[in-house]
Write an enzyme that holds these catalytic residues in place. Structure first.
Site, PDB file in Angstrom:
ATOM      1  N   ARG A 231       0.847  -1.190   0.000  1.00 45.37           N
ATOM      2  CA  ARG A 231       0.000   0.000   0.000  1.00 45.37           C
ATOM      3  C   ARG A 231       0.887   1.246   0.000  1.00 45.37           C
ATOM      4  NH1 ARG A 231      -3.168  -2.847  -1.634  1.00 45.37           N
ATOM      5  NH2 ARG A 231      -5.273  -3.367  -0.913  1.00 45.37           N
ATOM      6  N   ASP A 255       5.142  -0.529  -6.648  1.00 42.07           N
ATOM      7  CA  ASP A 255       3.929  -0.811  -7.416  1.00 42.07           C
ATOM      8  C   ASP A 255       2.756   0.013  -6.890  1.00 42.07           C
ATOM      9  OD1 ASP A 255       2.456  -2.390  -9.419  1.00 42.07           O
ATOM     10  OD2 ASP A 255       1.439  -3.260  -7.685  1.00 42.07           O
ATOM     11  N   GLU A 260      -2.296   7.751  -5.356  1.00 37.02           N
ATOM     12  CA  GLU A 260      -2.232   7.143  -6.691  1.00 37.02           C
ATOM     13  C   GLU A 260      -3.578   7.102  -7.405  1.00 37.02           C
ATOM     14  OE1 GLU A 260      -2.854   2.407  -5.907  1.00 37.02           O
ATOM     15  OE2 GLU A 260      -0.911   3.215  -5.328  1.00 37.02           O
ATOM     16  N   HIS A 292       0.230  -0.230  -9.761  1.00 35.46           N
ATOM     17  CA  HIS A 292      -0.585  -1.110  -8.907  1.00 35.46           C
ATOM     18  C   HIS A 292      -1.066  -2.337  -9.686  1.00 35.46           C
ATOM     19  CE1 HIS A 292      -3.063  -0.823  -4.951  1.00 35.46           C
ATOM     20  NE2 HIS A 292      -2.842  -2.085  -5.264  1.00 35.46           N
TER      21      HIS A 292
END
Length: 327
Positions: A231, A255, A260, A292
């Site tokens: 996260r 990632d 985001e 992500h």
């Protein structure tokens, strides 16, 4: 059961149809996100399936008034849903789980790419620069890897790292004795001090926000490699930028990122990015950024759709729901 699923992507449609038929669900799908303006689309439905868009108190109130009895998010995290409001409205909220192999394999890939400076090699190769200057990497077997959080995904990462011969340090709330022969369970500060690579696998909670900030980075080895496929809020992004600029942080492979949601999963190639920190990180040769996508495998998507449908079915049938997070 009548289920309305929002944000249904093309790649999810086949799974929704398959599992709706398998479990006897009347399915309705929408390609867009839930908003207060379209919340009335749920009229006549019993349950809602969503992804990671914001589900506010006002949306939940409108859904409750229209007859919605439970909400499922096709994600492991649920910080995008106002759980306090859901509790007050007596709306059960559930998440899903999925094969941990998806994120675990991706995490190992990110570690290897960061250690071997793959971003620079690929970028230079695209302009026909095939020199060896500044691309000498490190072998994973020589590194001490720190794993923060050893739940299903963290444990899957550990199992995959065993074959590389690296030392593995773990800090987690619930140590697993089955892993004890392969890892060393250590306090948080010792992990920060001893690790060459640190990989985060903790949930996003109030307690874990900025788990890695300036003070934590100061305790790390010079040149440490940070990996985050969990996260974005776990890392203080501004502190990370400063650490990269100073050289304290040798590389990062991310990632996920703070703030985001306005960027990831959107085609923005002709727009100015609204996330300055993302733009700055993206410009750095020692930072790998992906949007992500660590979870995104055929097997994981199938699991998320099936378990979202099942969790709603279990709630409405009064059965134990292993994915419920409130109430």
């Amino acid at each position: 059961m009548k289920l309305l699923a929002y944000n249904v992507r093309t790649d999810e449609s086949m799974f929704f149809q398959t599992f709706a038929e398998q479990y006897g669900v009347e399915l309705h799908t929408l390609p867009y996100s839930p908003t207060l303006e379209n919340a009335g689309k749920t009229e006549g439905c019993d349950a809602v399936s969503v992804v990671t868009t914001s589900i506010t108190k006002e949306i939940l109130e409108k859904w409750k008034a229209s007859g919605i009895r439970c909400v499922s998010t096709r994600s492991v995290g649920f910080d995008h849903i106002d759980i306090e409001a859901a509790d007050a409205l007596d709306i059960p909220v559930s998440t899903v789980n999925y094969t941990p192999a998806s994120v675990a394999e991706y995490t190992v890939m990110l570690i290897l790419m960061a250690l071997r400076k793959v971003k620079t090699i690929i970028m230079r190769g695209s302009v026909q620069d095939y020199s060896l200057t500044s691309v000498r990497g490190r072998e994973l077997r020589t590194c001490t890897v720190g794993i923060i959080g050893a739940g299903r995904i963290g444990e899957a990462v550990i199992q995959r790292l065993r074959g590389f011969g690296c030392e593995i340090l773990v800090h987690t709330l619930k140590p697993n004795e089955a892993l004890a022969p392969f890892v060393s369970y250590v306090p948080f500060e010792k992990l920060l001090q001893k690790s060459d690579v640190i990989s985060l696998h903790a949930p996003a909670t109030a307690e874990t926000k900025h788990l890695i900030g300036q003070k934590e980075m100061e305790k790390m080895k010079d040149g440490v490699v940070l990996i985050n496929a969990a996260r974005g809020t776990l890392i203080d992004t501004q502190a990370l930028i400063e650490g990269l600029e100073s050289g304290k942080i040798g590389a990062a492979a991310l990632d996920v990122l703070e703030n985001e949601k306005k960027v990831f999963y959107k085609d923005l190639k002709y727009k100015v990015l609204s996330n300055r920190e993302l733009a700055l990180l993206q410009s750095m040769p020692n930072v790998i950024l992906t949007p992500h996508t660590a979870f995104y495998t055929e097997e994981a998507v199938s699991d998320m759709v099936e378990y979202s449908i099942l969790s709603c079915k279990y709630e409405l049938e009064g059965r134990d729901n292993p994915w419920r997070v409130n109430g």
